[in-house]
Design an enzyme around this catalytic site. Sequence first.
Site, short mmCIF file in Angstrom:
data_model
loop_
_atom_site.label_atom_id
_atom_site.label_comp_id
_atom_site.label_asym_id
_atom_site.label_seq_id
_atom_site.Cartn_x
_atom_site.Cartn_y
_atom_site.Cartn_z
N GLN A 139 -128.97 39.48 42.41
CA GLN A 139 -129.03 38.35 42.27
C GLN A 139 -130.35 37.54 42.20
O GLN A 139 -130.42 35.83 42.04
CB GLN A 139 -128.76 37.37 43.73
CG GLN A 139 -127.43 37.66 44.54
CD GLN A 139 -127.10 37.64 45.67
OE1 GLN A 139 -127.60 36.27 46.20
NE2 GLN A 139 -126.07 38.71 46.64
N TYR A 172 -120.29 39.51 57.54
CA TYR A 172 -118.56 40.79 56.80
C TYR A 172 -118.44 41.99 57.41
O TYR A 172 -117.29 42.25 56.67
CB TYR A 172 -119.76 41.15 55.73
CG TYR A 172 -119.75 39.84 54.64
CD1 TYR A 172 -118.99 39.16 53.87
CD2 TYR A 172 -121.57 39.81 54.86
CE1 TYR A 172 -119.69 38.22 53.49
CE2 TYR A 172 -121.95 38.42 53.89
CZ TYR A 172 -121.01 37.33 53.18
OH TYR A 172 -120.92 36.72 52.15
N HIS A 189 -130.49 37.08 47.77
CA HIS A 189 -131.20 35.81 48.71
C HIS A 189 -132.31 35.20 48.31
O HIS A 189 -133.41 35.17 49.13
CB HIS A 189 -130.83 35.58 50.26
CG HIS A 189 -130.00 35.85 50.91
ND1 HIS A 189 -129.01 36.35 51.62
CD2 HIS A 189 -128.14 36.73 49.73
CE1 HIS A 189 -127.70 36.57 51.90
NE2 HIS A 189 -127.21 36.20 50.91
#
Length: 379
Positions: A90, A270, A157
């Site tokens: 990310q 999750y 993140h």
Amino acid sequence: MRHSPLAIALPLALLACTGGEPANGQAAVSTEKPFDVATIADFDAPWAMTFLPDGRMLITEKTGSLLLFDPKNGTKIPVSGIPSVDSADQGGLMDVVLHPQFATNKQVYVSFSEKGAGGKGVALITGTFAQASDGAATLFNVKTIFRATPYVDGGGHYSGRIAFSPDGKYLFFTNGERQKFDPAQDPKATLGKVLRLNLDGTPAADNPLAAKGFNPAIWSYGHRNLLGIAFDDKGQLWEQEMGPMGGDEINLIKPGLNYGWPKASNGTHYDGRDIPDHKAGDGFEAPAASWNPSISPAGLIFYNGNLFPAWKGSLFVGGLSSQALIRLKVDGSKATKADQWDMGARIREVEQGPDGALWVLEDGADGSQGRLLKLTPKK
């Protein structure tokens, strides 16, 4: 973290088939759009954009390129001077925002992920923008003015969104919790926080938690992955962040408050483990709005243009997994879901143009082409 397509496909499909406002408060998804969509250009996994005073744009691409783009003729000019970017997972070249006095000082602020001592983290630089007579563009006098603490392993993140206070005196910067959960509640870490800095990157002197032993840069805490911040016309700061499985949030950011992550969330882990929902009296600030199933929010603006007068005073959010543009109506300190339009591609960024048009960037993943789109009232 991007949400699993399998986890969201069925709920979104059911939602799209219903009319009106569902029981969970999710705005019904609409394929009919009250705006025309024009494709302006195509980019390689773009992440953020900002308009220059002359109508041109600065656009970041995930892999580390900063581009000077002219929407009138499609010209793209690479801007040199960007440090080495770690774009794995990310990570990437992230936000780009002009100094409040850019017209006179030409300063630009850019965030990006990098490798450093202890692992990886998000950093913030400033540089002076210049364009030579031959057209070459550069950022010079580039300085790293802030680094998240601590740097950790992993590639998720980072957050890295930038906003200036309406008076132009302070810079607000988001640091994600790097998928490490606990740092969001750690008073010494900047991870999982909204930060308030001076324009040179140092902590603002009167931040609300410093006297309690917190890192002096911290403005609010208990956040997850903060991918949008924007001030409204009353000077209120709004923030959006990705929750876990469900629980994406819009928050009204107030100084010194704890927004709960990972101790409270309207989503679940999750692996199916429960997280206590936000509830009155739990000591945490509840979101102004939340989504379940997830929309994977990215980008946030407060719209104050005149081209869409009915939407003046609204928040607009891009949706990644939801492949949507989302509007929320703001009434004082309340934000209410109003519209959600199916855009057919992952929307990474939304911006207001000089004429009040809405501009959105696809992020170039999962079938998206990374296009820059201009939205104008439907003819």
